[in-house]
Design a protein around this motif. Sequence first.
Motif, PDB file in Angstrom:
ATOM      1  N   LEU A 128      53.090 -93.842  -1.801  1.00 48.35           N
ATOM      2  CA  LEU A 128      53.232 -93.637  -0.368  1.00 48.35           C
ATOM      3  C   LEU A 128      52.583 -94.781   0.395  1.00 48.35           C
ATOM      4  O   LEU A 128      53.122 -95.261   1.391  1.00 48.35           O
ATOM      5  CB  LEU A 128      52.605 -92.311   0.044  1.00 48.35           C
ATOM      6  CG  LEU A 128      52.822 -91.976   1.524  1.00 48.35           C
ATOM      7  CD1 LEU A 128      54.269 -91.614   1.787  1.00 48.35           C
ATOM      8  CD2 LEU A 128      51.901 -90.837   1.970  1.00 48.35           C
TER       9      LEU A 128
ATOM     10  N   ALA B  96      54.828 -97.818   0.366  1.00 46.54           N
ATOM     11  CA  ALA B  96      55.962 -97.667   1.282  1.00 46.54           C
ATOM     12  C   ALA B  96      55.510 -97.680   2.737  1.00 46.54           C
ATOM     13  O   ALA B  96      56.215 -98.206   3.606  1.00 46.54           O
ATOM     14  CB  ALA B  96      56.698 -96.369   0.968  1.00 46.54           C
TER      15      ALA B  96
ATOM     16  N   GLY C 236      56.581-100.294   5.599  1.00 52.29           N
ATOM     17  CA  GLY C 236      57.148 -99.837   6.854  1.00 52.29           C
ATOM     18  C   GLY C 236      56.356-100.333   8.055  1.00 52.29           C
ATOM     19  O   GLY C 236      56.920-100.674   9.091  1.00 52.29           O
TER      20      GLY C 236
ATOM     21  N   GLN D  10      58.791 -96.944   4.278  1.00 53.59           N
ATOM     22  CA  GLN D  10      58.876 -95.637   4.920  1.00 53.59           C
ATOM     23  C   GLN D  10      58.345 -95.770   6.336  1.00 53.59           C
ATOM     24  O   GLN D  10      57.373 -96.479   6.585  1.00 53.59           O
ATOM     25  CB  GLN D  10      58.047 -94.589   4.159  1.00 53.59           C
ATOM     26  CG  GLN D  10      58.659 -94.147   2.839  1.00 53.59           C
ATOM     27  CD  GLN D  10      59.945 -93.347   3.023  1.00 53.59           C
ATOM     28  OE1 GLN D  10      60.178 -92.783   4.084  1.00 53.59           O
ATOM     29  NE2 GLN D  10      60.756 -93.321   1.994  1.00 53.59           N
ATOM     30  N   THR D  11      58.945 -95.068   7.245  1.00 50.45           N
ATOM     31  CA  THR D  11      58.466 -95.086   8.620  1.00 50.45           C
ATOM     32  C   THR D  11      57.218 -94.219   8.746  1.00 50.45           C
ATOM     33  O   THR D  11      56.934 -93.376   7.886  1.00 50.45           O
ATOM     34  CB  THR D  11      59.534 -94.536   9.571  1.00 50.45           C
ATOM     35  OG1 THR D  11      59.774 -93.160   9.219  1.00 50.45           O
ATOM     36  CG2 THR D  11      60.829 -95.318   9.461  1.00 50.45           C
TER      37      THR D  11
ATOM     38  N   ALA E 133      58.143 -90.548   8.666  1.00 47.40           N
ATOM     39  CA  ALA E 133      58.400 -90.035   7.321  1.00 47.40           C
ATOM     40  C   ALA E 133      57.101 -89.805   6.565  1.00 47.40           C
ATOM     41  O   ALA E 133      56.928 -88.785   5.886  1.00 47.40           O
ATOM     42  CB  ALA E 133      59.308 -91.000   6.558  1.00 47.40           C
ATOM     43  N   VAL E 134      56.182 -90.741   6.687  1.00 47.58           N
ATOM     44  CA  VAL E 134      54.908 -90.599   5.989  1.00 47.58           C
ATOM     45  C   VAL E 134      54.128 -89.418   6.553  1.00 47.58           C
ATOM     46  O   VAL E 134      53.537 -88.628   5.810  1.00 47.58           O
ATOM     47  CB  VAL E 134      54.087 -91.899   6.099  1.00 47.58           C
ATOM     48  CG1 VAL E 134      52.691 -91.718   5.517  1.00 47.58           C
ATOM     49  CG2 VAL E 134      54.806 -93.035   5.380  1.00 47.58           C
TER      50      VAL E 134
END
Lengths: 216, 227
Positions: free
Chosen positions: B144, B147, B151, B196-197, B200-201
Amino acid sequence: MTQPSRPGDPLAASAGGDAPARRDRGELLVKAAVAGGALAGGAAALVLLPRLAGSAPSPEGDVRGLNLLLEIEELQVAFYEHVLATGAATGGLLEFVRTAAGQDAKHVATLREILGGDARPAPRFDFGQVGEPGWRVAARIEDLAIAAHAAQMPGLSHDALIQTLGMVSVDARHASWVRAVGGVRAPRAGASEGAMDDRELREAITALGVSVGSGG
Amino acid sequence: MSRPGDPVGLGALDRDGELGESLAGLSRGGFIAAAVAGVGGLGAALAAAAPAAAATDDDIAVLRFLLRLKQMQAVFYTQAERLGAIAGRDLEAARVIGAAERASAQGLARRLRQSASSAPTFDFQGATEDRERFLRTAVALEDLGTAAIQGAVAELQAPLLVVAVAKLHPPEARHAGWMRAVAGVNPAPRALDAPQTRLAVERVVVSTGFVADDPTTETRGRPSFTG
């Protein structure tokens, strides 16, 4: 130079819609690629350009930087193909080499797609003087790829940087993976990454025993 | 072994607008100008950013988001080390990666002028007390983090912040690869990692329940500075 589309990319909208400056740089990137064509070719496979640390990003800078990264990724692919050809890798190392070879080949394909007509011909690598092409050399080459990416970050446009982060991320995973295969007890320490410019990279690659010839 | 839904997000961590309060005295331009040589990769990277590069409100929000992520990772590894449920190679990984995460969190908190008292608290619900759960959670947190940083680079606007944060990405990915290897799962499942934005996170974080208090993102006040 073109940028591959990324359907469904959650950042595709957010990256461009609210940042006109970034979008302008991206447009310049594409226009320069269409109008400028390939950079003048050179006998040396590695791009021997002065370090541009601190230089503002530009379409020409993107072409130079991305070509350097392309060559480093091609080095990785060539090395792993060499390892497979020797038949010396077994077990966990073999699994790593097979996976890394395929993934780094994807990086090469992606960079060539981004660069389009500005992509330099693939160099020829000779690993005859490398000695045992085991996990240590693989780890070193992955580290060099990461260092190359780190060095290019300040000079790449925002769009180009976004494009390459997904590749250096996987190179970093490879660097840890192959060390684990080699039985290293702990991960590499540090919260930041060192950078190597093209001269430093060439020296490091030569020190590994790798010979680089012009391709194309 | 890892579950995509495990990792944590960050927007839920700004309970009671504490982050907004801690940034109240920080002008937009002063954010960069206040940078001093700090500990940790992120702190040092931000310190290296030229004072002339002012951060936008959105940039600060992204950095706050990354701070929360780093704090969560740091606390996770610290707890795992102290509770004694892991040993050997697992423990060494926790020590090395935990040290890196603590350094990054401390450096970023210093740059954002955030006091330790305003740091969130976490309840990892046993994930630091059991080897298998530790490994699964560590894999998820590092994936995470990788990502999220990727992002964040896309969202940041100040050019020097973009580069400073981008340079954090490879080490985070090294951590991800290492923890996957320790956990016995494929360290590099894809040829290209994806960003990931923040949204989203944050959704992932909420889903884990690791944040000790209920998220109150709607109470996050607008910083008193306007820049």
